[in-house]
Each structure stands twice: as structure tokens, then as C-alpha cells.
Design an enzyme around this catalytic site. Structure first.
Site, PDB file in Angstrom:
ATOM      1  N   ASP A 197       0.812  -1.207   0.000  1.00  0.00           N
ATOM      2  CA  ASP A 197       0.000   0.000   0.000  1.00  0.00           C
ATOM      3  C   ASP A 197       0.850   1.263   0.000  1.00  0.00           C
ATOM      4  OD1 ASP A 197      -2.661   1.174   0.116  1.00  0.00           O
ATOM      5  OD2 ASP A 197      -2.119   1.830   2.139  1.00  0.00           O
ATOM      6  N   MET A 278      -7.916   5.732   2.932  1.00  0.00           N
ATOM      7  CA  MET A 278      -8.034   6.918   2.076  1.00  0.00           C
ATOM      8  C   MET A 278      -6.772   7.190   1.266  1.00  0.00           C
ATOM      9  SD  MET A 278     -11.079   8.063   2.538  1.00  0.00           S
ATOM     10  CE  MET A 278     -10.903   9.664   1.764  1.00  0.00           C
ATOM     11  N   ARG A 279      -5.740   6.355   1.417  1.00  0.00           N
ATOM     12  CA  ARG A 279      -4.506   6.618   0.692  1.00  0.00           C
ATOM     13  C   ARG A 279      -4.724   6.543  -0.816  1.00  0.00           C
ATOM     14  NH1 ARG A 279      -1.230   3.622   3.406  1.00  0.00           N
ATOM     15  NH2 ARG A 279      -0.225   5.287   4.593  1.00  0.00           N
ATOM     16  N   ALA A 280      -5.571   5.637  -1.259  1.00  0.00           N
ATOM     17  CA  ALA A 280      -5.812   5.497  -2.699  1.00  0.00           C
ATOM     18  C   ALA A 280      -6.409   6.775  -3.278  1.00  0.00           C
ATOM     19  CB  ALA A 280      -6.732   4.307  -2.956  1.00  0.00           C
TER      20      ALA A 280
END
Length: 711
Positions: A197, A278-280
Site C-alpha cells: 500500500d 483513504m490513501r488510494a
């Protein structure tokens, strides 16, 4: 850095549009988050990454600073600081630092001189690779093979932008912001989800199947090897143009507007594909903005959002390690259309025709096939299973032509009446299976081992070479009696090298889990084989989580075969298991002897990794001459080798012979039923791996020999 400083020009690469575009976007915006390059061997992954450094602009650093501090904003925690405002500045090329898979922790984060810290009270710090990579590129080849202790350090540095070194109360911190680029071959194992990720973008690369393109690759490589300087000069103009375009895109980037429509499309896409966290969303937003800047536009279009999704989401949509990374492009287009806004999708002046010159890739999505869709195949397997009859007890279903089981032998490539592969039942959480004793610490999370990390159990005197983790209390105890004789006058201890004591630590190791699966006719009842495959799939999932290597041996008909040599790729093992055919007699001895041969070779290749043999069978032996005595002798040989083993008893039906339990006893291991293999099972007869003692359970197994006589 000039083109001649680099061994291979970036613009000389042929094909691989996605890889080139992902690397260039990170050159435009360092906030994209790096690139993970997945692909088969020999596809120029490393060449492309190393060539990128020639395109990066030079960086300004504080002269003499080993940590590459920015003169405009020097790091207040810099070990070489504080830096005076008038201190001289310098310019140098951006660095690409390579992290070897076998690097030590001190090599990555740096090392403290504990001896000087105790004696003089100073922080003598030698910078590591994270310090060298600050404001540059940190490249990890075969990143999926990186040890867990190094992965944890990378995760911390990538998340915080700071590297910390803690040694017995002495602490050093410095800035470590870098572009993380990794390459990997999926056949050698998958990457930990936490590190996966951290990569902003991911691309899949493969060798071209176009003849002319392959010819051009060979032609250029041979031209480079004949005369590297002339080859670099040939592409110098293209390199300079590409470097200038990167500089222009960097200048344009702050002016690019990410509108509400594009932002809504990004959020809706991430929600539709059920990515975690929420990183995406943030990565997609930054990537879409970089794409617009790269195309020379000041607004983000739907095509930028689409391309950003294709680069940022495939590796984030995996729900388990057996899922192939990919994105359903039809679903992606549907989500983008639904969230295009009331006025419709915004159009550029030339429908996205920006300055997409050769070598750039532009904002246009690269051509390529969509992700593999295995849904139809899985449905076909389920329909086939539903239409087959489940024979009672251990009786296999009859083949298409009616014949006795003895007539089945001799048909098919393995001398077995082959039947279609059964689909695996749903995987479950399994009980933890371990190897007894204390291992040498191959990276992993299964069995007890001496490791560099973990619980401190004692101390020992170093035997030369690099120092590891210091045992402070033991060192002080060793030095204290000699302080008067050594003439101590100051506050610090007078410490000599002979006083140093290192910490003995115990943690967990990874093992080689070798599965020996009975695929004979006695296991071929559809419902039963599906349960067996589900159990093995569950154990494979457990092996993935515990960082084990896995191998797969199958036996049926007249022989045993190595379906999968030992590897770290558990998803490859799962694929081989899914297509495993069944039928024929049961050459148990052949399976055990094949496993012994595989383990013998692996002990030579990887002596630090201990093995766990998992035999999945009902214990029957019907193949070959004198099948039962031969199987007993094969089991005795494995026991003599000291192989830790577990037998998964697949016997079903009201009358049970207990042959799997007898096999476990001869192997010197344990036996566990399919039901008792579940982590939430109430009980079951499980023999202790170390001594073969029977544990308490709700099931009472009759005497094995008595059962056999009754049968």
C-alpha cells in the site's frame, strides 16, 4: 548528470508504456508515492528504473552535510547540524540508492558506536542507505524477498519521512524522504500488504510478443554493448528534450486545478472498488494532477482520472493473496460516466491531445488487455461439481467408461483414470502448526528461532565481525569490576572491547512447508476432494501470513510428481492446487520418497530454513508392489532424517481404519483431522509434534492395529 553518466538512456527503452509513464509521473511530482514494477524476469525492469536518474534535476544541498539537507530548510534534527545560515551550498545530481535484499538493519538505517557512547557520551553515527536516499530514489530489486525487519523500517520511514535509530537509550533521528521504487517477480512470492500500500502506483510488465519490437530491443542492446558512448550520444537529444519536458511539467504542476467533478470521480471510483483507507484517493488525486501537468494542461480531465485509477488501484483491490491484481475497466468507465457531473464529462480543446511526444506516454491511457477475469472459469468448476455424484465413504465416482478400480491403472499420463479437478471449498483460519526446537531464524512468523529481533533471553560475547544489538546491563556488569584498575576518573565508564556483550534474542522464523497431497481414487469423491483442497488452501493462506516457503508434491496412479518446487509464491501453489486432477491408485510410498528427495535438496540450498512436512491423505497405500510395507519404510526414513511432520487425516465415513494416525506415528509427527484443523474447532485428536503424545479431545480413536485387523 549527463546522459553519458548513465549506463543506458531512458529514451532507448522500447515499449513498456505504462512503466515509462509511471516513472515519469513520479519525476514530475514526488508526492505520487513511488512505483512498484511487477513482471517476469528479463523485462528490463531494473534498467528502466536506473535510467530514470538521468532525468531528475539536480538538488541543492548544504556543503559537507552527509544527510543532504536543503539549504532553504535544513533539518533541525540533522546529526551534522545545526547548519549556519551562511554555510556554503552545493549542487549535485539526484541519487539512486539501491537496497540489497540481504542488507542488515545497520546498513539501512545507520549504526551507532555504542562503545564511544558509553565511554565518551557522544553520538557517533554512521549514516545508512536511508540517509543517502534522502531527496532521491530508494530502489529495491526483488522487494518481495526483503526481510520483515527491513520492511518494518521502510514502512516507518516512508510514512513519517524520518529515520530513527535507537540503541539502548541512545537515539538519532534525521529526515528520510525518498521516492520508493521496487521491482519484483510475482512467481517468487507476493509482497506484504502494508508495504504494498506504500507504493503509489503499480505496473505490470511483460516481454513483447511483437516480432519487430523484440528485434528492436535486441538491436539496441547489442549496439549499446558494442559502443556505450556512441549509443548514449545517439539518444542524447531525446534525453535532453524529455528532461526539459519534466522541468516544464514541474513548473506547471502548482497551477493545475483539480475540479469538483474530477474529485467526485476519484472518490466514487475508490468507493466502487472497495479499496481500504483513504490513501488510494490521495494517490489518485496526485497522479491525475501530475498527468494533467505532463500533458501541458491546467485542468484535470476524466481521462486523467481514468489513467490514474489504472495505475493506482490494481494492487489495492486485492482481498486475499490468491487474487490476481487488476481492474475491471468496464466497471471503471461506468463509474466515471455516472459521476461526470450534470454538464457531462469536461472536454479538452483537442479531446486530450496534449504534447505527447515520443518517450512520454502523455495523458493517453496505454493500450493493453484488461485484468484476468476468472469468474467464468470458477462458475464452470462449480457447475461441474454440482453435476457430479458424491460416492459414499471412500468409494470414488466411476469413470466415464465402467471399469473396476484395478483397470483404471494404466490410463492417463500418470497411469490413473483421471477425473476433472474439483473446486476447493471456502478457506478457513487454521490452527498454528510449528516445527519443534529452536531454529536459526530464517525470516518469518511460524516457529521459535534465534533471531536479531524479538524477546531478549540472555547475552553472549561477540565472536568478531560486526556488532549486533548490545546487551547494556551485561556490558556494564562486565566492565564495572575493572574501573579502578583501568584508572577511571571521569563520569563515563572505561569500556573495552572485551566487555561488550550482545543480546541473545528469540523470535519467530519462517519454514519450508512441503505439502504432500494424495490425489488418488480413494480421495476423488467430489465433495471430499473439495474439502481437502479447501483445507490445503487454508494452510497456504496461513503460510503466506507467516512468510513461509511452500512446495507441493502430489501422488496418484503409479508415481509421485513435484507439482510446485519450493517457492515463496503461495498464489502459484494455489493455482496448481486448483487444477489438480484425481484418480487411480494410491502410491503413498512414492509420495513420501519424493518429498524426502525434495527436502534433501532444499537443505543444501537453504540450510537455515527448517522444513515442515504436511501429508494430506487418508493413509491408504495401494500403488506399486508391497505398497504398505514400502510406505512404512519411507515414513521411517523421513523420521530418521528428523523431519517435522503433520498428517491431515482425510478419512471419512462411519467405519474408519485409522491408517493416517499410524502413518503419523511412523513419521514421528502429529495427526489432525480436517475438522480439528480449524482454529475454532472445539477439540480433536492432535498428537504433539515433539513427542507424539495424544492430546485431550472429544473424539476417541480406537486402537489402530485393532481397526486394521477388523478391516
Amino acid at each position: 548528470m549527463t546522459t553519458l553518466d548513465h549506463p543506458y538512456p531512458f529514451t532507448a527503452l522500447v515499449g513498456q508504456d505504462d512503466l515509462r509513464l509511471a516513472l515519469l509521473l513520479n519525476a514530475v511530482s514526488g508526492r505520487v508515492g513511488g512505483v512498484l514494477v511487477r513482471g517476469e524476469k528479463g523485462t528490463a525492469k531494473s534498467t528502466a528504473v536506473r535510467a530514470l536518474t538521468a532525468l531528475l534535476p539536480e538538488v541543492e544541498v548544504v556543503a559537507g552535510c552527509r544527510f543532504s539537507c536543503d539549504p532553504a530548510a535544513p533539518d533541525p534534527r540533522c546529526p551534522d547540524g545545526p547548519h549556519a545560515p551562511a554555510q556554503a551550498d552545493a549542487r549535485r545530481a539526484a541519487r539512486m540508492v539501491e537496497l540489497p535484499v540481504g542488507a542488515s538493519e545497520d546498513r539501512l538505517v545507520g549504526a551507532l558506536d555504542i562503545e564511544r557512547a558509553l565511554a565518551e557520551g557522544v553520538k557517533a553515527f554512521e549514516p545508512g542507505l536511508l540517509a543517502a536516499a534522502h531527496r532521491g530514489i530508494l530502489y529495491v530489486d526483488e522487494v518481495n524477498l526483503l526481510g520483515d525487519h527491513l520492511v518494518d523500517l521502510l514502512l516507518d520511514a516512508a510514512a513519517m519521512g524520518v529515520s530513527s535509530v535507537e540503541r539502548e537509550g541512545v537515539s538519532v533521528r534525521h529526515a528520510a524522504r525518498f521516492l520508493l521504487v521496487g521491482t519484483m517477480n510475482p512467481e517468487e512470492g507476493e509482497l506484504r500488504p502494508q508495504l504494498l500500500d506504500r507504493f503509489g502506483l503499480t505496473v505490470e510488465v511483460s516481454a513483447s510478443r511483437e516480432t519487430e519490437e523484440r528485434v528492436e530491443v535486441v538491436r539496441r542492446r547489442m549496439a549499446y554493448e558494442d559502443d556505450p558512448a556512441a549509443f548514449a550520444t545517439r539518444f542524447a537529444g531525446d534525453e535532453a528534450a524529455l528532461r526539459a519536458r519534466i522541468a516544464e511539467a514541474r513548473e506547471l504542476l502548482p497551477r493545475v486545478v483539480l475540479g469538483d467533478t474530477a474529485l467526485r470521480q476519484i472518490a466514487a471510483t475508490c468507493a466502487a472498488f472497495e479499496v481500504d483507507g483513504m490513501r488510494a484517493d490521495l494517490v489518485m488525486a496526485r497522479t491525475a494532477t501530475a498527468l494533467a501537468a505532463w500533458a501541458g494542461r491546467e485542468s484535470v480531465l476524466a481521462e486523467d482520472v481514468r489513467q490514474a485509477a489504472l495505475l493506482a488501484l490494481p494492487h489495492r483491490g486485492r482481498r486475499n493473496p490468491f487474487d490476481a491484481p487488476g481492474l475491471d475497466e468496464d466497471k471503471l468507465d461506468e463509474v466515471l460516466d455516472e459521476n461526470a457531473g450534470p454538464e457531462g464529462e469536461p472536454e479538452g480543446p483537442d479531446d486530450g491531445d496534449g504534447p505527447d511526444g515520443p518517450g512520454g506516454g502523455g495523458g493517453v491511457p496505454p493500450q493493453g488487455g484488461g485484468p484476468e477475469d476468472r469468474t467464468g472459469q470458477d462458475r464452470g468448476d462449480q457447475r461441474e461439481d454440482g453435476g457430479s455424484a458424491d460416492g459414499p465413504g471412500d468409494t470414488p465416482p466411476a469413470p466415464s467408461a465402467p471399469s473396476a478400480p484395478s483397470d483404471a491403472e494404466g490410463k492417463g499420463p500418470a497411469g490413473a483414470a483421471e477425473q476433472p479437478a474439483a473446486s476447493a471449498s471456502a478457506p478457513f483460519r487454521t490452527k498454528k502448526l510449528t516445527v519443534p526446537g529452536l531454529g536459526e531464524g530464517a525470516a518469518g512468523r511460524r516457529s521459535r528461532a534465534r533471531t536479531a529481533h524479538g524477546r531478549t533471553t540472555g547475552s553472549y560475547r561477540p565472536r568478531g565481525g560486526a556488532l549486533g544489538a548490545l546487551h547494556l546491563a551485561a556490558t556494564v556488569r562486565a566492565a564495572a569490576p575493572h574501573q579502578k584498575a583501568r584508572g577511571r576518573t571521569g563520569a563515563g565508564l572505561v569500556v573495552r572491547k572485551d566487555d561488550l556483550r550482545l543480546a541473545s534474542r528469540e523470535g519467530r522464523e519462517g519454514n519450508l512447508v512441503l505439502f504432500v497431497v494424495d490425489a488418488s481414487g480413494s480421495m476423488a469423491a467430489r465433495q471430499r476432494m473439495g474439502a481437502v483442497k479447501g483445507a490445503v488452501l487454508s494452510l497456504l493462506l496461513d503460510a503466506y501470513q507467516r512468510r513461509d516457503k511452500v512446495g507441493l508434491v502430489t501422488f496418484r496412479g503409479r508415481e509421485a510428481s513435484l507439482a510446485l518446487p519450493p517457492t515463496s509464491s503461495v498464489d502459484t501453489a494455489a493455482a496448481r492446487l486448483a487444477s489438480l486432477p484425481t484418480g487411480g491408485r494410491t502410491p503413498l510410498a512414492a509420495g513420501l520418497l519424493k518429498a524426502r528427495d525434495v527436502l534433501r535438496i532444499e537443505r543444501l540450498r537453504d540450510p537455515a530454513r527448517r522444513a515442515l512436512l504436511v501429508v494430506v491423505t487418508d493413509g491408504r497405500a495401494t500403488g506399486g508392489p508391497e505398497p504398505l510395507p514400502l510406505a512404512r519404510r519411507a515414513a521411517a526414513l523421513l523420521a530418521t532424517d528428523g523431519t517435522a511432520s503433520v498428517v491431515v487425516d482425510c478419512e471419512a465415513g462411519p467405519v474408519r481404519l485409522g491408517l493416517a494416525g499410524e502413518l503419523a506415528g511412523r513419521l514421528g509427527g502429529s495427526a489432525v483431522t480436517l475438522d480439528a484443523l480449524r482454529a475454532d474447532a472445539l477439540a480433536g485428536l492432535v498428537k504433539d509434534v515433539r513427542g507424539g503424545h495424544e492430546a485431550r479431545g472429544v473424539r476417541d480413536i480406537r486402537d489402530v492395529r485393532g481397526n486394521r485387523r477388523a478391516a
